[in-house]
Scaffold this motif. Sequence first.
Motif, mmCIF file in Angstrom:
data_model
loop_
_atom_site.group_PDB
_atom_site.id
_atom_site.type_symbol
_atom_site.label_atom_id
_atom_site.label_comp_id
_atom_site.label_asym_id
_atom_site.label_seq_id
_atom_site.Cartn_x
_atom_site.Cartn_y
_atom_site.Cartn_z
ATOM 1 N N PRO A 271 0.807 -1.223 0.000
ATOM 2 C CA PRO A 271 0.000 0.000 0.000
ATOM 3 C C PRO A 271 0.842 1.277 0.000
ATOM 4 O O PRO A 271 0.293 2.354 -0.166
ATOM 5 C CB PRO A 271 -0.768 -0.114 1.311
ATOM 6 C CG PRO A 271 0.194 -0.824 2.223
ATOM 7 C CD PRO A 271 1.014 -1.739 1.360
ATOM 8 N N GLN A 272 2.171 1.144 0.152
ATOM 9 C CA GLN A 272 2.986 2.369 0.287
ATOM 10 C C GLN A 272 3.020 3.171 -1.015
ATOM 11 O O GLN A 272 2.860 4.386 -1.005
ATOM 12 C CB GLN A 272 4.440 2.018 0.700
ATOM 13 C CG GLN A 272 4.570 1.548 2.125
ATOM 14 C CD GLN A 272 4.411 0.032 2.229
ATOM 15 O OE1 GLN A 272 3.841 -0.605 1.336
ATOM 16 N NE2 GLN A 272 4.901 -0.536 3.322
ATOM 17 N N VAL A 273 3.274 2.490 -2.130
ATOM 18 C CA VAL A 273 3.324 3.175 -3.421
ATOM 19 C C VAL A 273 1.962 3.029 -4.082
ATOM 20 O O VAL A 273 1.533 1.927 -4.418
ATOM 21 C CB VAL A 273 4.413 2.580 -4.334
ATOM 22 C CG1 VAL A 273 4.455 3.306 -5.666
ATOM 23 C CG2 VAL A 273 5.764 2.643 -3.648
ATOM 24 N N ARG A 274 1.259 4.148 -4.225
ATOM 25 C CA ARG A 274 -0.096 4.052 -4.749
ATOM 26 C C ARG A 274 -0.227 4.874 -6.024
ATOM 27 O O ARG A 274 -0.142 6.105 -5.994
ATOM 28 C CB ARG A 274 -1.070 4.547 -3.699
ATOM 29 C CG ARG A 274 -2.436 3.969 -3.894
ATOM 30 C CD ARG A 274 -3.343 4.523 -2.893
ATOM 31 N NE ARG A 274 -3.618 3.588 -1.808
ATOM 32 C CZ ARG A 274 -4.587 3.797 -0.912
ATOM 33 N NH1 ARG A 274 -5.303 4.899 -0.978
ATOM 34 N NH2 ARG A 274 -4.810 2.934 0.032
ATOM 35 N N THR A 275 -0.430 4.201 -7.140
ATOM 36 C CA THR A 275 -0.580 4.911 -8.417
ATOM 37 C C THR A 275 -2.056 5.203 -8.651
ATOM 38 O O THR A 275 -2.919 4.682 -7.950
ATOM 39 C CB THR A 275 -0.042 4.070 -9.584
ATOM 40 O OG1 THR A 275 -0.851 2.905 -9.703
ATOM 41 C CG2 THR A 275 1.405 3.667 -9.361
ATOM 42 N N LEU A 276 -2.332 6.023 -9.638
ATOM 43 C CA LEU A 276 -3.703 6.420 -9.939
ATOM 44 C C LEU A 276 -4.599 5.214 -10.262
ATOM 45 O O LEU A 276 -5.695 5.106 -9.713
ATOM 46 C CB LEU A 276 -3.696 7.451 -11.068
ATOM 47 C CG LEU A 276 -4.961 8.282 -11.247
ATOM 48 C CD1 LEU A 276 -5.331 9.005 -9.972
ATOM 49 C CD2 LEU A 276 -4.789 9.274 -12.374
ATOM 50 N N PRO A 277 -4.158 4.282 -11.127
ATOM 51 C CA PRO A 277 -5.022 3.119 -11.399
ATOM 52 C C PRO A 277 -5.267 2.278 -10.145
ATOM 53 O O PRO A 277 -6.378 1.777 -9.949
ATOM 54 C CB PRO A 277 -4.239 2.315 -12.432
ATOM 55 C CG PRO A 277 -3.283 3.256 -13.030
ATOM 56 C CD PRO A 277 -2.964 4.263 -11.987
#
Lengths: 359, 273
Positions: free
Chosen positions: B218-224
């Motif tokens: 969950p740390q790196v969250r991209t738009l998709p």
Amino acid sequence: MSVLKIKDVSKIFPNGTTAVDSFSLDVADGELVCLLGPSGSGKSTLLRMVGGFETPTSGLMTIDGEDITRVPPEKRPTGMVFQSHALWTHMNVFKNLAFGLKLRKVPADEIKRRVEGVLELVGLGGYGTRSVTQLSGGQQQRVALARSLVLEPKILLLDEPFASLDQHLRERLREEVRDIQQRLKITTLFVTHGQDEALSMADRIVVMRDGKTEQIDRPDVVYREPQTPFVAGFIGTMNLIEGVVSNGVFSKAGYATPLPVSDGPVTLAVRPESLDLSAVSQGSQGKVHRVTDYGTHGMVDLELLDGTRVKAMVPHPDLFKPGQGVTLAPKAIAAYRDGRVIHRTGVVATTAHPALVDA
Amino acid sequence: MAATIVTRKTDWTGIIFAAVLTLVIVFPLVVVGTWAFTNVWRYPSVIPQEFGLRFWNQTLARADVWSSISMSLTLAFTVTALSAAICLPAAYAFARMDFPGRNLLFFSFLAGHAFPKFGLLVAIAGIFLQLNLIGTFWGVVLIQLVGTLLFMIWIPVAAFQAVDRRMEEAARDVGASPFRVFWSITLPQAGPTIAAAILLSFVGTFYETEGAWLIGAPQVRTLPVLMISFINNQPVIQYGAVLSVLLWVPSFIALLFARKVVNSGSFARGFGG
């Protein structure tokens, strides 16, 4: 002002093909030498080795005494014009010519002056801003030539530069190139498979076959005194008649002519323009097959009694009809045995050499 | 004049194709686009009861949306730049040089696309776990790089192969070093097609979801990834719809850019057309 020397150069490709086989040639300062031969004769490979695009397997090449055998193309004083023009389509005409000068860190105003000067020389003054894709084939070839000339190379290399142009343009461009070459006195090596090109442009012609030299001579000598049956057949039109000599007489299917050589098989070579025909009703040596009228002269295709085809040039084609019997009277002949000339008579007097060669 | 005399036949095949394409591509887009600008839309009404930007305000007010947009853009730029730096020289080598194992290596880039992707990702995630790359920016960069390899190798290889060798030799002939030839002749000649590959790579990375989710969350969250969690966790359709429309923006800009830079033949040429 440069001299190119090629000594015992060979090129064997990784697949084992020998493209060039112990080739040697000296090109004098300001001379234009044509490498002439059929496809696969090694002439283009040889030119590419001089340009630095192929490395010789063995041998030595020097320009003005300096060994260039393993020097990369960008460090050689040679300029190459490619058959496909190879112009850089993402640059305009000016930038194509200026690229090499920029690499040499020539000042901008001098670049401009030199590029414009060379464009004038090739007849494209004011074309600098044009895109190269907008130019016609002939103009593109002129730009390609200018791109090499602007760098003032010691040796100019031309790789079938007119092959992609139509006949008319080709004739005009080769005169222009010859004029420019003579005006600049630039040492030039020219590859072609067109004998007209070689005969009309070259100071000397090198006829190549299977990577080897067949003959190196002035164009008129190559044409009139071919040293091998291959050269005889490759340059111009030549009737090559295989026959046998016995007691000083060459004979082939009802045709016989005195030939002062030792007995054995011989290839007799006669140019169509050196063969006189007489129409006869009896005792014919051949029969007319076809007559073609070219306006300035006529060409008679005839068959000897065994069906061997022979061509003869005649001033009055209307004197001959298909099916008619003729006798042959050659004015100049050469005889070859084992791939070498062994006898020659009646060579036209314009050459500096004696008319009779007997080996 | 001849063209006007020919009677136009109705092109039924074309019409059917157009209809099917409209149904499966344009219609869903219209529905999602409509949802994004809808305040109230209740069954059985065919058109929304109330249009408005209420959900745009709510979505754009969220900090996680902005941070994921910036994360997605940073990722897409980083991955594309790295991919170009690694793949373009490699593609040039594939196009121009002959070395042992060339063909095998060339086709190995297909391998990433030859197997079910998720299985591959899970296996990679296992390795990344040991390397402490899970949940890190560079972990996601690595996994997304894998996805760009095919485009960034295959298309530029075709582009470099299409460059006339004589042009390169002519440049050597006038004094350019091999590197200068690549920079001044080969790259500009292959430019439009390579631009197409870079574009595909950028857009592909921007939309990439599985890798980013498996390695980054969950740390790196991209738009998709954020959009998926919105759709899964929110009963309100509009949040997802607004994010979808937001996601279209880069591809729309990319398309406009493509029309300027890439001539129509470049994509086809990239695939050997």
